[in-house]
Design a protein around this motif. Structure first.
Motif, short mmCIF file in Angstrom:
data_model
loop_
_atom_site.label_atom_id
_atom_site.label_comp_id
_atom_site.label_asym_id
_atom_site.label_seq_id
_atom_site.Cartn_x
_atom_site.Cartn_y
_atom_site.Cartn_z
N LYS A 19 0.87 -1.18 0.00
CA LYS A 19 0.00 0.00 0.00
C LYS A 19 0.90 1.22 0.00
N TRP A 20 1.02 1.87 -1.17
CA TRP A 20 1.99 2.95 -1.33
C TRP A 20 1.49 4.25 -0.71
N ASN A 21 0.19 4.49 -0.79
CA ASN A 21 -0.42 5.68 -0.18
C ASN A 21 -1.91 5.41 -0.10
N ASP A 22 -2.70 6.45 0.15
CA ASP A 22 -4.14 6.26 0.29
C ASP A 22 -4.80 5.86 -1.02
N LYS A 23 -4.10 6.03 -2.14
CA LYS A 23 -4.70 5.76 -3.45
C LYS A 23 -4.17 4.49 -4.10
N TRP A 24 -2.86 4.30 -4.11
CA TRP A 24 -2.24 3.28 -4.95
C TRP A 24 -1.77 2.08 -4.15
N SER A 25 -1.92 0.90 -4.75
CA SER A 25 -1.42 -0.33 -4.15
C SER A 25 -1.03 -1.31 -5.26
N THR A 26 -0.19 -2.27 -4.92
CA THR A 26 0.19 -3.32 -5.85
C THR A 26 0.08 -4.66 -5.13
N ILE A 27 -0.19 -5.71 -5.90
CA ILE A 27 -0.42 -7.05 -5.34
C ILE A 27 0.31 -8.07 -6.20
N GLU A 28 0.93 -9.05 -5.53
CA GLU A 28 1.57 -10.17 -6.23
C GLU A 28 1.10 -11.47 -5.56
N LYS A 47 0.74 -24.52 -11.58
CA LYS A 47 1.10 -23.28 -10.88
C LYS A 47 0.39 -22.10 -11.53
N GLU A 48 0.35 -21.03 -10.74
CA GLU A 48 -0.29 -19.81 -11.20
C GLU A 48 0.39 -18.62 -10.53
N TRP A 49 0.59 -17.56 -11.28
CA TRP A 49 1.08 -16.33 -10.67
C TRP A 49 0.30 -15.16 -11.25
N SER A 50 0.21 -14.10 -10.47
CA SER A 50 -0.55 -12.93 -10.92
C SER A 50 0.02 -11.67 -10.28
N VAL A 51 -0.16 -10.57 -10.97
CA VAL A 51 0.22 -9.25 -10.46
C VAL A 51 -0.94 -8.30 -10.71
N ALA A 52 -1.05 -7.29 -9.86
CA ALA A 52 -2.15 -6.33 -10.01
C ALA A 52 -1.73 -4.98 -9.48
N ILE A 53 -2.36 -3.96 -10.02
CA ILE A 53 -2.20 -2.60 -9.51
C ILE A 53 -3.58 -2.06 -9.19
N GLY A 54 -3.75 -1.51 -7.98
CA GLY A 54 -5.04 -1.01 -7.56
C GLY A 54 -5.04 0.48 -7.35
N GLN A 109 -7.49 3.39 -5.48
CA GLN A 109 -8.65 3.73 -4.65
C GLN A 109 -9.09 5.13 -5.04
N TYR A 110 -10.00 5.20 -5.99
CA TYR A 110 -10.43 6.50 -6.52
C TYR A 110 -11.09 7.34 -5.45
N SER A 111 -11.90 6.71 -4.62
CA SER A 111 -12.57 7.36 -3.50
C SER A 111 -12.76 6.30 -2.43
N PRO A 112 -13.22 6.68 -1.23
CA PRO A 112 -13.41 5.66 -0.20
C PRO A 112 -14.33 4.52 -0.63
N ASN A 113 -15.22 4.76 -1.58
CA ASN A 113 -16.19 3.75 -2.00
C ASN A 113 -15.84 3.07 -3.33
N LEU A 114 -15.00 3.69 -4.14
CA LEU A 114 -14.78 3.22 -5.51
C LEU A 114 -13.32 2.82 -5.72
N TYR A 115 -13.13 1.57 -6.19
CA TYR A 115 -11.80 1.00 -6.36
C TYR A 115 -11.69 0.39 -7.75
N PHE A 116 -10.53 0.60 -8.40
CA PHE A 116 -10.23 0.00 -9.69
C PHE A 116 -8.99 -0.87 -9.56
N GLU A 117 -8.98 -1.99 -10.30
CA GLU A 117 -7.82 -2.88 -10.26
C GLU A 117 -7.58 -3.49 -11.64
N LEU A 118 -6.34 -3.42 -12.08
CA LEU A 118 -5.91 -4.05 -13.32
C LEU A 118 -4.96 -5.18 -12.96
N ALA A 119 -5.28 -6.40 -13.40
CA ALA A 119 -4.50 -7.58 -13.00
C ALA A 119 -4.19 -8.46 -14.20
#
Length: 463
Positions: free
Chosen positions: A395-404, A418-425, A427-437
């Motif tokens: 969790k880089w800040n209140d907006k951006w995060s990354t997941i592995e 096996k399976e691996w995945s990466v994602a970047i999230g 947090q546009y607002s407290p209620n709205l979240y976008f994630e590309l994985a």
């Protein structure tokens, strides 16, 4: 009183007055209808928050005293009708003008609790919900329709209803999959026994999740809806719970789905010896059609410090008529928060499952649709399986995060998968979240040559 604070008070007061049923015409002679502040002053006057001078003037050019501001705040407190950010502004004003409010005889202590009923709205009803909207792009489509195919899909659309009634009695319901699939009543301190909670109807249970035995996907055996009654008693360090049901409601089952005449029973005993150490003993008994199925597990957890926990569980199953009627499994988990490691959180899980062990869900899969071998609908494992699952989130800040994420299945006499995945999230607002994985999958229980990858763009709205 600074001009900035005065404007904040007037703005908050205007919002409180917005629900006024009627407005007074030209309430003050010195505020003409073409004045920029006319609408706000008119609403505040109609709501009774603003009162002018006996001669019918407003005297807007004169600076207001703190006591006059406090009087407005007191009237806003009485009017209510605010929620969200507007309510937070009013709370801040209450703190700012607490001495003047108390001098006016306004009780400030407990203000938050006094407003809780107003926040619910709709005559005491509280309505929340969730929308999960995905775009999927597969290298090789796994299905003609649905999440296994390319394109947009409504992964989840839910509404949750809650209402507190009286004497510790409340009602809850969930609208999901085009129907009400959960609908139950809760009674606290049931029959006058402090700490005893009763639930009746079609309700949700997941004791594995309560113990924190999986990260972000599914339980081995629960994470399910049951139709019946549940009793839970908490006293000090221990909790005992039991339920009896006749339906296990999946997402497609509504509350009026005909009774299946099956039997589902469960019992649980949990000891919270301290903030650092807990133990749980759990059992499920299913008599479904001609299948008699039992599973038992013990969970154990120890926190070395805040944010650093070692935990796990040992499972035993008894399945009548199965070739292997007593398979076993265990899992061990190291759960570390980002507060401890500073730059990332870390979940490391090792699990070993016997051939013949039955799991209801897909505990580690990214897609929860196809892989490995469509176990999202339940499967009896074809061989002994060792699983290594690792997940890290930054969790880089209140907006951006990354997941592995990484999971490896060692299927004893078959092959590995096996399976691996990466994602970047975001947090546009407290209620709205976008994630590309992006997820890459190699091998499955059913096909050693299975090779696929997936791009998923997710929109998640909580309200």
């Amino acid at each position: 009183m600074s001009m900035k604070k005065m404007l904040a008070v007037v703005a908050a007061a205007s919002l409180a007055a917005a629900a006024a049923p009627a407005f007074a015409a030209n309430p003050f002679s010195d505020v003409p209808m073409n004045h920029w502040a006319y609408d706000a002053v008119e609403q505040l006057s109609a709501k009774g928050i603003l009162e002018g001078y006996p001669n019918g003037t407003f005297k807007g050019n004169r600076a207001m005293t703190r006591y006059e501001i406090a009087t407005m705040v007191a009237r806003m407190m009485a009017a209510g009708g605010l929620s969200g950010e507007d309510l937070e502004k009013l709370k801040a004003l209450v703190v700012e003008f607490q001495p003047e409010l108390e001098a006016l005889g306004v009780k400030v202590d407990g203000f938050d609790s006094r407003l809780s009923a107003l926040e619910k709205g709709l005559g005491g009803w509280k309505i929340t919900g969730q929308m999960r909207f995905d775009y999927n792009a597969w290298d090789n489509d796994g299905a003609a329709t649905g999440a296994g195919a390319d394109g947009f899909t409504m992964n989840r659309g839910r509404l949750f209803l809650h209402r507190d009634l009286s004497d510790g009695v409340s009602f809850d319901a969930r609208w999901h999959n085009d129907r009400f699939d959960r609908w139950w009543v809760t009674a606290k301190d049931f029959m006058g026994l402090e700490g005893l909670t009763m639930r009746g109807g079609q309700f949700y249970l997941d004791w594995e999740d309560e113990d924190g035995l999986y990260d972000d996907n599914d339980a081995f055996n629960m994470d399910a809806t049951y139709r019946g009654f549940d009793l839970k008693y908490n006293r000090g360090m221990f909790t005992v719970e039991g339920f009896a049901a006749s339906n296990q409601g999946a997402g497609a089952q509504g509350v009026y789905t005909p009774n299946a005449s099956d039997e589902y029973y469960g019992a649980r005993l949990k000891f919270d010896f301290s903030e650092k150490f807990w133990l749980s003993l759990n059992g499920l008994w299913y008599n479904v059609d001609t299948v008699n199925y039992k599973t038992y597990w013990a969970g154990l957890g120890f926190s070395f410090m805040d944010g650093l926990e070692l935990k796990g569980a040992y499972y035993m199953e008894d399945i009548d008529g199965a070739a292997i009627d007593d398979p076993k499994a265990f899992k061990v988990i190291l759960d570390v928060s980002q507060d401890v490691l500073k730059f990332t959180s870390l979940w490391v899980e090792y699990a070993k499952l016997d051939e013949g062990f039955y799991i209801d869900r897909s505990p580690w899969s990214f897609s929860d649709v196809l892989w490995p071998g469509d176990i999202s609908v339940g499967v009896t494992l074809p061989d002994d399986v060792d699983v290594l699952f690792v997940k890290a989130k930054q969790k880089w800040n209140d907006k951006w995060s990354t997941i592995e994420r990484y999971v490896k299945y060692d299927i004893d006499s078959f092959w590995d998968a096996k399976e691996w995945s990466v994602a970047i999230g975001y947090q546009y607002s407290p209620n709205l979240y976008f994630e590309l994985a992006y997820a890459d999958m190699d091998g499955s229980f059913l096909a050693p040559d299975y090779d696929n990858n997936q791009i998923r763009f997710r929109t998640l709205l909580n309200f």
